[in-house]
Scaffold this motif. Sequence first.
Motif, PDB file in Angstrom:
ATOM      1  N   HIS A 227       2.600  36.103 -15.471  1.00  0.00           N
ATOM      2  CA  HIS A 227       2.526  34.622 -16.137  1.00  0.00           C
ATOM      3  C   HIS A 227       2.223  34.794 -17.666  1.00  0.00           C
TER       4      HIS A 227
ATOM      5  N   ASP B  90      -2.122  37.604 -23.074  1.00  0.00           N
ATOM      6  CA  ASP B  90      -2.601  39.071 -22.742  1.00  0.00           C
ATOM      7  C   ASP B  90      -1.937  39.641 -21.581  1.00  0.00           C
ATOM      8  N   HIS B  91      -0.877  39.148 -21.150  1.00  0.00           N
ATOM      9  CA  HIS B  91       0.029  39.395 -20.280  1.00  0.00           C
ATOM     10  C   HIS B  91       1.570  39.591 -20.702  1.00  0.00           C
TER      11      HIS B  91
ATOM     12  N   ASP C  60      -3.804  37.098 -12.671  1.00  0.00           N
ATOM     13  CA  ASP C  60      -4.883  36.219 -12.705  1.00  0.00           C
ATOM     14  C   ASP C  60      -5.146  35.249 -11.690  1.00  0.00           C
TER      15      ASP C  60
ATOM     16  N   HIS D 151      -8.424  44.067 -15.493  1.00  0.00           N
ATOM     17  CA  HIS D 151      -8.534  42.848 -16.214  1.00  0.00           C
ATOM     18  C   HIS D 151     -10.196  42.296 -16.136  1.00  0.00           C
TER      19      HIS D 151
HETATM   20 ZN   LIG Z   1      -5.128  37.376 -18.526  1.00  0.00          ZN
END
Ligand SMILES: [Zn+2]
Length: 464
Positions: free
Chosen positions: A61, A65-66, A183, A432
């Motif tokens: 996504h 942070d990805h 996530d 994560h």
């Molecule tokens: Zn994340």
Amino acid sequence: MEIEFAGAAREVTGSCHIVRFNGKTVLLDFGMFQGRRSETREKNAALPLEVREIDAVVLSHAHIDHAGRLPLLTARGYANPIYCTAATRDLSAVMLADSAHIQEKDAEFLAKRHREAVPPLYGMRDATTAVDRMVGLPYDTWFDVVPGLRASFTDAGHILGSASVILECMDGGTRKRIVFSGDVGRRGLPIIRDPKPPTGGADVVLLESTYGNRDHPPVAGARDQLARVVTETAARGGRLLVPAFSVGRTQELVYDLHILAREGKIPEIPIYIDSPLAIDATTVFAMHPEIFDQTEDLIQKVQDLFKFPLVRYTREATESKALNSQHGPMVIIAASGMAEAGRILHHLAHGASDPRNTILIVGFQAEHTLGRRIVERAPVLRVFGEDVPLRARVEVLAGYSAHGDRHELQQWLDAVRDGNAGAGVPDVYLVHGEPDAQDAFAEQLRTAGYPSVEAPVPHRTISI
Ligand SMILES: [Zn+2]
Ligand SMILES: [Zn+2]
């Protein structure tokens, strides 16, 4: 097949897992490390492998942070595909451009302070070329990542376009399946659909564990609490300051405020969406009704979810600054979500010391961030190098979390395991999550009948 945990290992940010199969190398995510600036700069600049080794990227996504380090790859010559959903591609276009802008500003700031040129991590052109490499694909459709390895996305119910990834290959005549959760969201979140755990089983699951030691209140109560906080703050004549991720959380808040305004459950005070990124992201949301949750009332009834009489979008910095001298109660939703950067900082500098105001926390706050200090109700906040006493009320609405809690994560995992139809339990690797959350969650899963649960340290490599 091998997996190396190159990011979001024993921490929440920097999502990156390197899959090596048949002489080919595939990255699952390539996210930015966030937190203390001094520590993350070097971590972000160092690549865990040579760019020429990478054959493909599969992106879960658009959150930074990805996806946030993908422009680093294209800056260094990466020209292979980056597979993601169509909405993730569109959201990445606005988010990576914003990230490039932040990198350029940061470099300018450091150059001024240290009187030496510091190159930005990447620039706007690198962000644009990264988006150019992105191939937008539908959910629930197989595609070939590299020869012999195929993948499919299922809706992770976390933000618009978010996906869990199924990776499948034939290795020495046996089918092997890795499921990467991305996530994992929650059932009942506004706008987006509920998480859909991959079916068909898994040998190995890489599972996020952000809230592995936490129980969230139900999503259903969040809107009423939001109404209460808005109403109470307005009654004191104060401002409601909401640090919010520009993508996802902001749209959910606008959507819920829209419902509350229609129902007459909040006073008629202006609601400012004070973030150019949030405004752009809202446009992308409006472009993707095909993946909205069609069972929701407002989605069925209203053509334009993000426009109603109280809401105002402030794009220009001058409009944002002008809010400081405006009187009367108001709601200001501004980035960044952990109050580390963005316009929320000047609103906090101006408003955190006023006891009539409320600071509303609606998302996860990582260690060492200003947002975490606010959640912990630190007596003094440090904003723009100045001390600001924290006298505003602090309210935390965990119901808006875009991450499942420990029960929801296990439910999701149980559903994936049930796909094995009695033929074994998958090995679980927790990613994560901060160590406390991971250790507690690993214990919970072992008790629940998962014999092999590990929270790998950075660069641990496993063979499947
Ligand atoms: Zn994340
Ligand atoms: Zn995310």
